[in-house]
Design a protein around this motif. Structure first.
Motif: not given
Length: 419
Positions: A22-25, A60-61, A181-184
């Motif tokens: 996941a993006e936040n990770d 993401f922060r 990649s994650a967003a797609q």
């Protein structure tokens, strides 16, 4: 940050991107590894526009101290209102307008700058601000998703060192690729749910995309359409037709989803859905609960539309049980993941009979017969009818009129649905 450490972090980003973290990770792991490698980050923020029917993008922060901020956020359209004003004051808007890929700001000397948030970041003890815009090529753009935006902060009095700047210039594009990649993947899942339905989307994304691959299932079928929608559409302006249909579609879809049903198709003002369960009695009761929720949703909706001076209506619902083929149907280059079979035709005919008998709900005898004894008691016969295009006449049932006129019966029915 030494070259060997950069290469290790690049390899980590690639492996995590391929894994589907996941993006936040990704952001948290990236920032923590940067700090461990000698790059003194105090805050990082990355965001990317996406393709979604509700929000424009996600961000993401990461912070080096505890804050009340969530590590993930979504933002709406930046093309109008307060959001547009904030966007035009942002460093990223400035960068896009001036063709910059990178922007550095000394936060100890930023009083003359009119960028949003800069003063707030300086007040929190950050000393140096570095922003990037990494643009995609035309072939890599999806809708508004055409670049990754990011900024990075440090509390070091001297700001980022040349070595630190060089490291971020090397590393952030790799992070951006993993984020993209994650967003797609998120876009694929979102579009699948929105246009195919929740279960059909999961089936397709798991690889069930071959033409003619279907399964035979026994399911509860729902078909609903609006009362008098054609006449209403002829009396309102063209710009009001779609909002009118959307309002009532939302009321139906929310009710179906709340009871674990799957919406299979929207056809003008019509909604085709199904309810599946290992216990078909539970599936039937879920369909009845969804119909009840639908009525309550429309009550709230109609009150709001009336207050706004807009036309209101009600809806007809048909419920049926039968065996259907569920899967890929169509041509080699245009498939639909849906249900077909005589039962699908029957449920639409049952719903259309609501007009003839002036009832908002009609259920087939097949639907009623497998309810428990209490449930069967709430459905009363409206007679036996020949359905257009269906070879045999059917007994059709509706809710006991006492449910709407007798508080005791209404309460009993609601308790039955909740049990």
């Amino acid at each position: 940050m030494e070259l060997a450490t950069r290469l290790q972090l690049m390899n980590w980003l690639v492996s995590q991107g391929l894994t589907g973290v996941a993006e936040n990770d990704l952001i948290r792991g990236f920032c923590e590894r940067c700090r461990a490698g000698g790059l003194d980050l105090s805050r990082g923020l990355v965001f990317i526009d996406t393709l979604h029917p509700i929000f424009e993008g996600r961000g993401f922060r990461w912070n080096d101290t505890e804050t009340n901020e969530s590590d993930t956020f979504e933002y709406g359209s930046t093309s109008e209102g307060h959001a547009a004003k904030n966007w035009r004051r942002s460093t990223f808007y400035h960068m896009l307008e001036n063709g910059h890929d990178e922007l550095r700001i000394d936060l100890a000397d930023c009083a003359s700058l009119d960028f949003s948030l800069i003063d707030e970041l300086a007040a929190k003890g950050h000393r140096h601000f570095l922003a990037f815009v990494h643009r995609f090529g035309e072939a890599g753009t999806i809708g508004e998703m055409d670049c990754v935006y990011s900024y990075w902060l440090t509390r070091r009095a001297e700001g980022f060192s040349e070595q630190g700047l060089s490291a971020l210039r090397d590393l952030v594009p790799v992070l951006g690729l993993a984020i993209k990649s994650a967003a797609q993947v998120d876009i694929a899942r979102t579009l699948g749910r929105v246009y195919l339905g929740r279960d059909a989307s999961e089936q397709v994304l798991r690889g069930r995309i071959s033409r003619g691959v279907t399964e035979r299932i026994n399911t509860v079928l729902w078909f609903s359409d609006l009362r008098g929608s054609t006449a209403i559409s002829e009396t309102i302006g063209p710009g009001e037709i779609i909002p009118f249909l959307n309002d009532y579609a939302q009321a139906a879809i929310d009710a179906i989803h709340d009871e674990a049903g799957d919406v299979l198709k929207l056809m003008g003002d019509g909604v085709l859905a199904m309810f599946t369960h290992d216990d078909m009695t539970s599936a039937r009761r879920a369909a009845l609960r969804a119909e009840h929720r639908f009525r309550r949703n429309m009550t709230v909706l109609n009150a709001r539309r009336t207050a706004d001076g807009r036309p209101t209506t009600s809806a007809y619902v048909g419920l049926h049980v039968g065996e259907v083929f569920y899967g890929n149907i169509g041509s080699e280059d245009r498939l639909d993941f849906t249900v077909v079979g005589p039962a699908v035709n029957e449920v639409s005919r049952i719903a259309s009979m609501c007009r003839s008998v002036d009832r908002e709900l009609l259920a087939s005898s097949a639907f009623r017969s497998s309810l428990d004894a209490v449930g069967r008691g709430y459905l009363v016969s409206t007679g036996r009818f020949a359905l257009r295009g269906i070879g045999r006449a059917q007994d059709l049932y509706t809710l006991d009129p006492d449910i709407t006129s007798d508080e005791a019966v209404a309460g009993s029915y609601e308790r039955y649905l909740a049990s």
